[in-house]
Design a protein around this motif. Structure first.
Motif, mmCIF file in Angstrom:
data_model
loop_
_atom_site.group_PDB
_atom_site.id
_atom_site.type_symbol
_atom_site.label_atom_id
_atom_site.label_comp_id
_atom_site.label_asym_id
_atom_site.label_seq_id
_atom_site.Cartn_x
_atom_site.Cartn_y
_atom_site.Cartn_z
ATOM 1 N N ASN A 278 0.845 -1.191 0.000
ATOM 2 C CA ASN A 278 0.000 0.000 0.000
ATOM 3 C C ASN A 278 0.884 1.245 0.000
ATOM 4 O O ASN A 278 1.454 1.609 1.024
ATOM 5 C CB ASN A 278 -0.925 -0.011 1.214
ATOM 6 C CG ASN A 278 -1.832 1.208 1.288
ATOM 7 O OD1 ASN A 278 -1.795 2.087 0.416
ATOM 8 N ND2 ASN A 278 -2.646 1.286 2.328
ATOM 9 N N LEU A 279 0.962 1.915 -1.163
ATOM 10 C CA LEU A 279 1.789 3.113 -1.296
ATOM 11 C C LEU A 279 0.968 4.396 -1.244
ATOM 12 O O LEU A 279 1.477 5.481 -1.539
ATOM 13 C CB LEU A 279 2.578 3.062 -2.611
ATOM 14 C CG LEU A 279 3.468 1.833 -2.829
ATOM 15 C CD1 LEU A 279 4.234 1.967 -4.140
ATOM 16 C CD2 LEU A 279 4.417 1.617 -1.661
ATOM 17 N N LEU A 280 -0.303 4.281 -0.873
ATOM 18 C CA LEU A 280 -1.168 5.455 -0.810
ATOM 19 C C LEU A 280 -0.690 6.425 0.267
ATOM 20 O O LEU A 280 -0.184 6.003 1.314
ATOM 21 C CB LEU A 280 -2.609 5.044 -0.510
ATOM 22 C CG LEU A 280 -3.358 4.271 -1.597
ATOM 23 C CD1 LEU A 280 -4.627 3.665 -1.033
ATOM 24 C CD2 LEU A 280 -3.677 5.180 -2.787
ATOM 25 N N PRO A 281 -0.875 7.726 0.050
ATOM 26 C CA PRO A 281 -0.625 8.695 1.121
ATOM 27 C C PRO A 281 -1.780 8.676 2.115
ATOM 28 O O PRO A 281 -2.787 7.983 1.905
ATOM 29 C CB PRO A 281 -0.548 10.022 0.366
ATOM 30 C CG PRO A 281 -1.458 9.826 -0.813
ATOM 31 C CD PRO A 281 -1.319 8.377 -1.199
ATOM 32 N N GLY A 282 -1.657 9.450 3.189
ATOM 33 C CA GLY A 282 -2.752 9.552 4.145
ATOM 34 C C GLY A 282 -3.980 10.162 3.481
ATOM 35 O O GLY A 282 -3.859 10.913 2.521
ATOM 36 N N PRO A 283 -5.195 9.822 3.897
ATOM 37 C CA PRO A 283 -5.514 9.004 5.066
ATOM 38 C C PRO A 283 -5.626 7.515 4.768
ATOM 39 O O PRO A 283 -5.876 6.728 5.679
ATOM 40 C CB PRO A 283 -6.881 9.557 5.489
ATOM 41 C CG PRO A 283 -7.525 9.920 4.184
ATOM 42 C CD PRO A 283 -6.407 10.451 3.326
ATOM 43 N N ASP A 284 -5.432 7.119 3.499
ATOM 44 C CA ASP A 284 -5.634 5.723 3.116
ATOM 45 C C ASP A 284 -4.373 4.883 3.246
ATOM 46 O O ASP A 284 -4.420 3.665 3.143
ATOM 47 C CB ASP A 284 -6.153 5.646 1.682
ATOM 48 C CG ASP A 284 -7.458 6.397 1.508
ATOM 49 O OD1 ASP A 284 -8.320 6.264 2.382
ATOM 50 O OD2 ASP A 284 -7.606 7.120 0.503
ATOM 51 N N GLY A 285 -3.221 5.535 3.433
ATOM 52 C CA GLY A 285 -1.949 4.851 3.598
ATOM 53 C C GLY A 285 -1.003 5.757 4.368
ATOM 54 O O GLY A 285 -1.429 6.719 4.998
#
Length: 573
Positions: free
Chosen positions: A111-118
């Motif tokens: 999971n390389l998503l930024p916040g809030p999802d990663g």
């Protein structure tokens, strides 16, 4: 006839069928399998919220909607009474655009998503996350690649794409691929470039770009559009032995977020895998695929019909005309204020198919065969191309009830909305961008235009049918987040991105239920809690029409019900 009178007649007809039965009836022919009561039940019938006290299901279909007292007349010894305990029941969710088959890869990959999802908010975060993922998972399920999904250059501290040099810090011996949040780009390390046979002598593919190092033809590891897809598709297409594993993961993620109907927004050869998965009896929800226009053999198959076969069908064709706005490959009529690395000041993005004749040929085939067609177009130049190519084809074949769809349309102009209305095109827009990239859009196209991205209220006011979508795995397939962004249009920094384009909570809920069902030609069977329709429903932790609009994103799917059967449920404490 007034709606309330119609509603009363429906209830009366239902009750007449069981008027001689006791509350503990022994004649099971007319009894319900399940009755839901005890919470807010939003039927999604009409232009404003209509509530019922109870819903009764039998053989997978809704047989009663109305008062709890009348519902109990359908009770028998075999009836299950489900007390909602103050929670909210709504129709099952139908996303206007999602990539069902890719959800499995999202579940498997780092999971390389930024916040809030990663938690990947810098290049160093990406490197560490990929290292940690490899130590935990290895590469057995990703064809030998260290693979992650979801990095976002617009949210990274460095404000740029990771390069081969960055990803070489993960590994120099194992190929590494990081997929951009849009799915339109990827970054690979030196080993990945070597295995993909991409070097200084490799030419840019049509509709794609290999980014180069300064003052050199050597690739820097960043690949755009078709150049990226040639690397990504082999990785995310699972080995035969892992196909079911990936689809299991896709389905688990979909039902967790309340999907009872999911779209595969660009199926290719994986259509065959989806069809086999369905025939094996593994699908619990309905999946409708839209086949890339380059594969007409599938569009001419028996799967392309309005009826599902083991919960699967082909809905029509998919055509892509440009790229991604946040990646600045969306095709515009005026230049971006900030061009991508290596581009000139007059850079406007570029088309996926430059030749209008080829685009017209795709539309001609779709109209001639009565195939619904979804067109991916983000930039206004791409939407201009869509309109000028579709208009003569619609005049040639007629345009009644085709329900063709514009997908994304983030930079659509007001005059283009008028043209789309004349062409009877459904606008499946992307208000989710107002949170994730609203601040970024305003930087690259200007403040006034940035406030008009995904103008869903303007489309609705002009009489267009609209839906709102996730485009997952661009982000998590969280339709409560989609509702929140569609209603609030608040960016990461708290800025309001076009207040006049907000939908009401009820309209936003319509866009992922009854309007989504309409887009898929399924509004007579799904999308509202109506007698005769399928018992596709979702139980929510709170009522999205009654909570503070800023708290809609915090609502949780507690249970997903497909044709009267619970297929996902969070255990009660």
């Amino acid at each position: 006839m007034k709606k309330s009178l119609k509603f009363a007649i429906v209830i009366s007809v239902t009750i007449l069928g069981s008027c001689n039965q006791s509350s503990k009836q022994k004649n099971w022919t007319n009894s319900a399998d399940t009755i839901y009561y005890g919470g807010d039940i939003i039927t999604m019938e009409g232009d404003s919220a209509v509530y019922a006290e109870a819903v009764a299901i039998k053989d997978g279909k809704i047989i009663f909607v109305g008062s709890k007292d009348d519902a109990e007349k359908l009770h028998s010894d075999r009836t299950t009474m489900n007390d909602l305990k103050g929670k909210t029941l709504v129709p099952g969710f139908v996303d206007g655009h999602i990539h069902f088959a890719a959800l499995g890869a999202q579940a498997v990959a780092a999971n390389l998503l930024p916040g809030p999802d990663g938690s990947c908010n810098s290049t160093d975060d990406i490197v560490q996350t990929l290292k940690d993922w490899y130590r935990k998972n290895g590469t057995d399920k990703t064809k030998g690649w260290i693979f992650g999904m979801g990095f976002d250059d617009a949210a990274l501290k460095e404000g740029r794409f990771p390069t081969r040099e960055d990803l070489d810090k993960v590994s120099k011996d194992i190929p590494v691929c990081a997929m951009h949040i849009t799915g339109h780009f990827c970054s690979v390390n030196s080993k990945g470039l070597e295995l993909s046979k991409i070097n200084a002598a490799t030419k840019d593919p049509a509709g794609g770009l290999i980014r180069r190092m300064p003052n050199s033809n050597e690739p820097n590891g960043v690949l755009e559009e078709m150049a990226a897809l040639k690397v990504l598709f082999p990785i995310i297409t699972p080995e035969p032995a892992l196909v079911n594993f990936y689809f299991d993961k896709s389905q688990e993620m979909a039902i967790k977020y309340g999907y009872t109907t999911a779209q595969e927004g660009k199926a290719m050869e994986n259509h065959e895998q989806l069809a086999n998965y369905a025939l094996s009896g593994k699908l619990k929800i309905d999946v409708v695929s839209y086949i890339d226009y380059s594969l007409p053999k599938y569009l001419h198959s028996d799967w392309n019909k309005k009826e599902y076969n083991h919960h699967y069908r082909i809905g029509g064709a998919k055509l892509t005309l440009d790229g991604s706005p946040q990646g600045r490959t969306a095709w515009r009529t005026i230049p971006y204020l900030i061009p991508p690395d290596g581009q000139k000041k007059d850079y406007k993005g570029y088309p996926a198919i430059a030749d209008d004749k080829k685009v017209m040929a795709v539309y001609d085939s779709a109209f001639a065969n009565n195939w619904q067609i979804l067109t991916h177009a983000n930039g206004d130049a791409a939407i201009d191309q869509m309109i000028r190519c579709m208009k003569p084809i619609a005049a040639k074949y007629g345009n009644t009830n085709r329900r063709n769809v514009l997908i994304h349309g983030q930079y659509v102009r007001m005059d283009q909305l008028d043209s789309l209305k004349k062409l009877d095109v459904i606008a499946s827009l992307f208000p989710m961008h107002t949170f994730y990239w609203g601040d970024w859009h305003k930087k690259i196209i200007g403040d006034s235009l940035g406030n008009k991205i995904s103008p869903i209220k303007s489309a609705l006011n002009r009489g267009l049918h609209v839906t709102s979508h996730t485009d997952a795995p661009v982000a998590l397939p969280n339709l409560m987040m989609i509702m929140w962004t569609t209603v609030n249009r608040v960016s990461r920094t708290g800025a309001v991105i076009g207040a006049e384009e907000r939908l009401t909570p009820y309209e936003a809920l319509q866009s992922i239920t009854i309007w989504g069902a309409y887009q898929h030609f399924e509004d007579t069977k799904k999308g509202s809690l109506t007698v005769g329709k399928l018992g596709d429903m979702v139980v929510l932790s709170e009522n999205p029409l009654k909570v503070d609009p800023m708290k809609i994103k915090d609502i949780v799917v507690l249970e997903t019900i497909k044709e009267g059967k619970s297929i996902y449920k969070i255990p009660e404490n």
